[in-house]
Motif scaffolding. Sequence first.
Motif, PDB file in Angstrom:
ATOM      1  N   GLY A  32       0.785  -1.224   0.000  1.00  0.00           N
ATOM      2  CA  GLY A  32       0.000   0.000   0.000  1.00  0.00           C
ATOM      3  C   GLY A  32       0.816   1.274   0.000  1.00  0.00           C
ATOM      4  N   THR A  33       2.145   1.174  -0.028  1.00  0.00           N
ATOM      5  CA  THR A  33       2.990   2.358  -0.053  1.00  0.00           C
ATOM      6  C   THR A  33       3.111   2.883  -1.487  1.00  0.00           C
ATOM      7  OG1 THR A  33       4.996   1.030  -0.333  1.00  0.00           O
ATOM      8  CG2 THR A  33       4.282   1.508   1.924  1.00  0.00           C
ATOM      9  N   LEU A  34       3.769   4.028  -1.612  1.00  0.00           N
ATOM     10  CA  LEU A  34       3.994   4.603  -2.932  1.00  0.00           C
ATOM     11  C   LEU A  34       4.830   3.667  -3.786  1.00  0.00           C
ATOM     12  CD1 LEU A  34       3.817   7.012  -4.904  1.00  0.00           C
ATOM     13  CD2 LEU A  34       5.857   7.940  -3.776  1.00  0.00           C
ATOM     14  N   HIS A  35       5.846   3.048  -3.180  1.00  0.00           N
ATOM     15  CA  HIS A  35       6.686   2.120  -3.920  1.00  0.00           C
ATOM     16  C   HIS A  35       5.900   0.884  -4.337  1.00  0.00           C
ATOM     17  CE1 HIS A  35      10.536   3.881  -1.864  1.00  0.00           C
ATOM     18  NE2 HIS A  35       9.845   4.777  -2.535  1.00  0.00           N
ATOM     19  N   GLY A  36       5.080   0.355  -3.444  1.00  0.00           N
ATOM     20  CA  GLY A  36       4.312  -0.841  -3.761  1.00  0.00           C
ATOM     21  C   GLY A  36       3.270  -0.604  -4.833  1.00  0.00           C
ATOM     22  N   ASP A  37       2.611   0.541  -4.774  1.00  0.00           N
ATOM     23  CA  ASP A  37       1.574   0.827  -5.766  1.00  0.00           C
ATOM     24  C   ASP A  37       2.148   1.147  -7.134  1.00  0.00           C
ATOM     25  OD1 ASP A  37      -0.283   0.404  -3.840  1.00  0.00           O
ATOM     26  OD2 ASP A  37      -0.844   2.495  -3.555  1.00  0.00           O
ATOM     27  N   SER A  38       3.428   1.527  -7.207  1.00  0.00           N
ATOM     28  CA  SER A  38       4.011   1.902  -8.491  1.00  0.00           C
ATOM     29  C   SER A  38       4.166   0.717  -9.431  1.00  0.00           C
ATOM     30  CB  SER A  38       5.377   2.563  -8.278  1.00  0.00           C
ATOM     31  OG  SER A  38       6.308   1.655  -7.723  1.00  0.00           O
ATOM     32  N   VAL A  39       4.168  -0.518  -8.921  1.00  0.00           N
ATOM     33  CA  VAL A  39       4.315  -1.696  -9.776  1.00  0.00           C
ATOM     34  C   VAL A  39       2.985  -2.417  -9.987  1.00  0.00           C
ATOM     35  CG1 VAL A  39       6.723  -2.048  -9.158  1.00  0.00           C
ATOM     36  CG2 VAL A  39       4.939  -3.124  -7.789  1.00  0.00           C
ATOM     37  N   LYS A  40       1.911  -1.897  -9.439  1.00  0.00           N
ATOM     38  CA  LYS A  40       0.607  -2.532  -9.609  1.00  0.00           C
ATOM     39  C   LYS A  40       0.005  -2.159 -10.958  1.00  0.00           C
ATOM     40  CE  LYS A  40      -2.260  -2.426  -6.166  1.00  0.00           C
ATOM     41  NZ  LYS A  40      -3.071  -1.949  -5.037  1.00  0.00           N
ATOM     42  N   ARG A  41      -0.787  -3.094 -11.479  1.00  0.00           N
ATOM     43  CA  ARG A  41      -1.424  -2.822 -12.773  1.00  0.00           C
ATOM     44  C   ARG A  41      -2.488  -1.747 -12.640  1.00  0.00           C
ATOM     45  NH1 ARG A  41      -5.767  -4.956 -15.668  1.00  0.00           N
ATOM     46  NH2 ARG A  41      -6.203  -6.487 -14.056  1.00  0.00           N
ATOM     47  N   ASN A  42      -3.253  -1.784 -11.567  1.00  0.00           N
ATOM     48  CA  ASN A  42      -4.301  -0.786 -11.359  1.00  0.00           C
ATOM     49  C   ASN A  42      -3.775   0.326 -10.452  1.00  0.00           C
ATOM     50  OD1 ASN A  42      -6.216  -2.273 -12.870  1.00  0.00           O
ATOM     51  ND2 ASN A  42      -6.580  -3.594 -11.109  1.00  0.00           N
ATOM     52  N   ALA A  43      -2.771   1.030 -10.939  1.00  0.00           N
ATOM     53  CA  ALA A  43      -2.179   2.112 -10.164  1.00  0.00           C
ATOM     54  C   ALA A  43      -3.093   3.330 -10.184  1.00  0.00           C
ATOM     55  CB  ALA A  43      -0.804   2.469 -10.721  1.00  0.00           C
ATOM     56  N   TYR A  44      -2.779   4.285  -9.296  1.00  0.00           N
ATOM     57  CA  TYR A  44      -3.594   5.503  -9.202  1.00  0.00           C
ATOM     58  C   TYR A  44      -3.431   6.343 -10.466  1.00  0.00           C
ATOM     59  CZ  TYR A  44      -4.808  10.293  -7.987  1.00  0.00           C
ATOM     60  OH  TYR A  44      -5.320  11.564  -7.998  1.00  0.00           O
ATOM     61  N   VAL A  45      -4.551   6.759 -11.012  1.00  0.00           N
ATOM     62  CA  VAL A  45      -4.580   7.658 -12.163  1.00  0.00           C
ATOM     63  C   VAL A  45      -5.636   8.731 -11.859  1.00  0.00           C
ATOM     64  CG1 VAL A  45      -5.057   7.917 -14.613  1.00  0.00           C
ATOM     65  CG2 VAL A  45      -3.908   5.857 -13.780  1.00  0.00           C
ATOM     66  N   PRO A  46      -5.284  10.020 -11.942  1.00  0.00           N
ATOM     67  CA  PRO A  46      -6.284  11.076 -11.681  1.00  0.00           C
ATOM     68  C   PRO A  46      -7.484  10.943 -12.616  1.00  0.00           C
ATOM     69  CG  PRO A  46      -4.061  11.998 -11.721  1.00  0.00           C
ATOM     70  CD  PRO A  46      -3.941  10.569 -12.169  1.00  0.00           C
ATOM     71  N   ALA A  47      -8.638  11.329 -12.105  1.00  0.00           N
ATOM     72  CA  ALA A  47      -9.876  11.190 -12.885  1.00  0.00           C
ATOM     73  C   ALA A  47      -9.824  11.984 -14.175  1.00  0.00           C
ATOM     74  CB  ALA A  47     -11.065  11.630 -12.035  1.00  0.00           C
ATOM     75  N   SER A  48      -9.197  13.142 -14.140  1.00  0.00           N
ATOM     76  CA  SER A  48      -9.106  13.970 -15.352  1.00  0.00           C
ATOM     77  C   SER A  48      -8.249  13.321 -16.426  1.00  0.00           C
ATOM     78  CB  SER A  48      -8.547  15.363 -15.009  1.00  0.00           C
ATOM     79  OG  SER A  48      -7.273  15.236 -14.390  1.00  0.00           O
ATOM     80  N   TRP A  49      -7.275  12.502 -16.022  1.00  0.00           N
ATOM     81  CA  TRP A  49      -6.464  11.790 -16.991  1.00  0.00           C
ATOM     82  C   TRP A  49      -7.221  10.611 -17.586  1.00  0.00           C
ATOM     83  CZ3 TRP A  49      -0.902  11.267 -14.519  1.00  0.00           C
ATOM     84  CH2 TRP A  49      -0.449  12.539 -14.187  1.00  0.00           C
TER      85      TRP A  49
END
Length: 421
Positions: A398-415
């Motif tokens: 759940g850290t920034l490093h861990g989420d950076s390799v996930k397929r469903n990473a955070y993407v802003p809604a506007s993007w």
Amino acid sequence: MIFNLLIFALLANVGCGFSSQRPLVPRVPHVARNTGYKSTLAGNNLRYVTSLTTISMPTAMAAPMLGRRDRLKSLWREFRSNPVWHWRLVFGSSLSLLLVFQRTIDFQLVGLWDYLLLSRALPARIFRTDSWEWCWAIFTIVTFIHGFGLADKLVRRADNQGRIHPWKKYRLQDRYEADKLRRMVQVRRSRGEHVVNELDDGKPLPVSHSKWHWQSWLFEFWVYAAPLIVWDIVAPRRHRRIGGFGPPTTMGILGGIVGALMLYDLLFFCGHYVMHKVPFLYRTFHAKHHHTNEIRACDQVRLTIGEEVYDVLCSIVALNVLGVHPVARSIYNMVITFLLVELHCGFDFPWTPQNVVPFGLVTGSRRHHYHHRFGKHYYQKFFFSVDRLFGFFQKDDGTLHGDSVKRNAYVPASWRTAGTA
């Protein structure tokens, strides 16, 4: 005759309003689409009222049927909205067609092999030259690098113009910086500060970009190509070697390509891991490749001479040990150059192998970008087997490093909605 009378009597009872908790043919009609039915819930029974009779079905029996229908609808909505499943269908269908028409393809490959061995046409003569394989590999890698470079340039130009490109949501550096900003805003808001996340307003996130490695085309290319040209002129050998092969087959080509990629990946893993763990080897051979934390497609050729030799040697050993067919070698060169460039492209497109191949079996650009960003883990290039075995990967914590390799990473809604209107 007696059986017919019994059936007639039973139908007469049903027509007179006979009701049973266990009907002979229990079925759940589509209530919303058929105005002849009405549904009521009385106690624990789901009742369907018709003009003939009232047939009751226990809710415990109807619920699984409705639950399965909801699950199917949910899967269908996910399939329609997720482009990864679309590409999985495309590649799965292509592989199935290869297997279905395997005999037909094998028959055509016999004619192709005769053409390549005996024809005096220019394509066949080029195939028989000693410089064919490495020239073809250089051509494909240049093509792939500039293809991903064009995508990167389009996103960067949109950023400079103050708008969001539809491919921005796929670029790993932008997603990482956006997630970092989101976490910082959450922390400051938890302290009671009033902070506005500019990404919510549809503004592009300004990021710094590594420079294009143009020196590789002017200087390093000739250091790599000149010895090969001289060797091919002094010691011609390919025409004798390819003459010992018979016609290729579909399964032979597929097996040779996959096997060579796996063996190459294992050989490179050993040297790559040692270079990271021995400081002298890292400074001498590998530090140049880690010149920047945020990589682009052009960084694939940012290598020292020693690392280039080792990289190519791993590929040559894998092909020769397995005795891969010359036709399969040509396809292998195209496949491996694409995988190498995609590994460093800095994008996470839905059609890339890391998304299409299930169960996380492929390393891909997300994990390799992590390797360049933090200098650890993910020492394999293509497959995620040895790294997983020895624990060389970032845990999903759940850290920034861990989420950076996930397929469903955070993407802003506007993007996510950019380019859909």
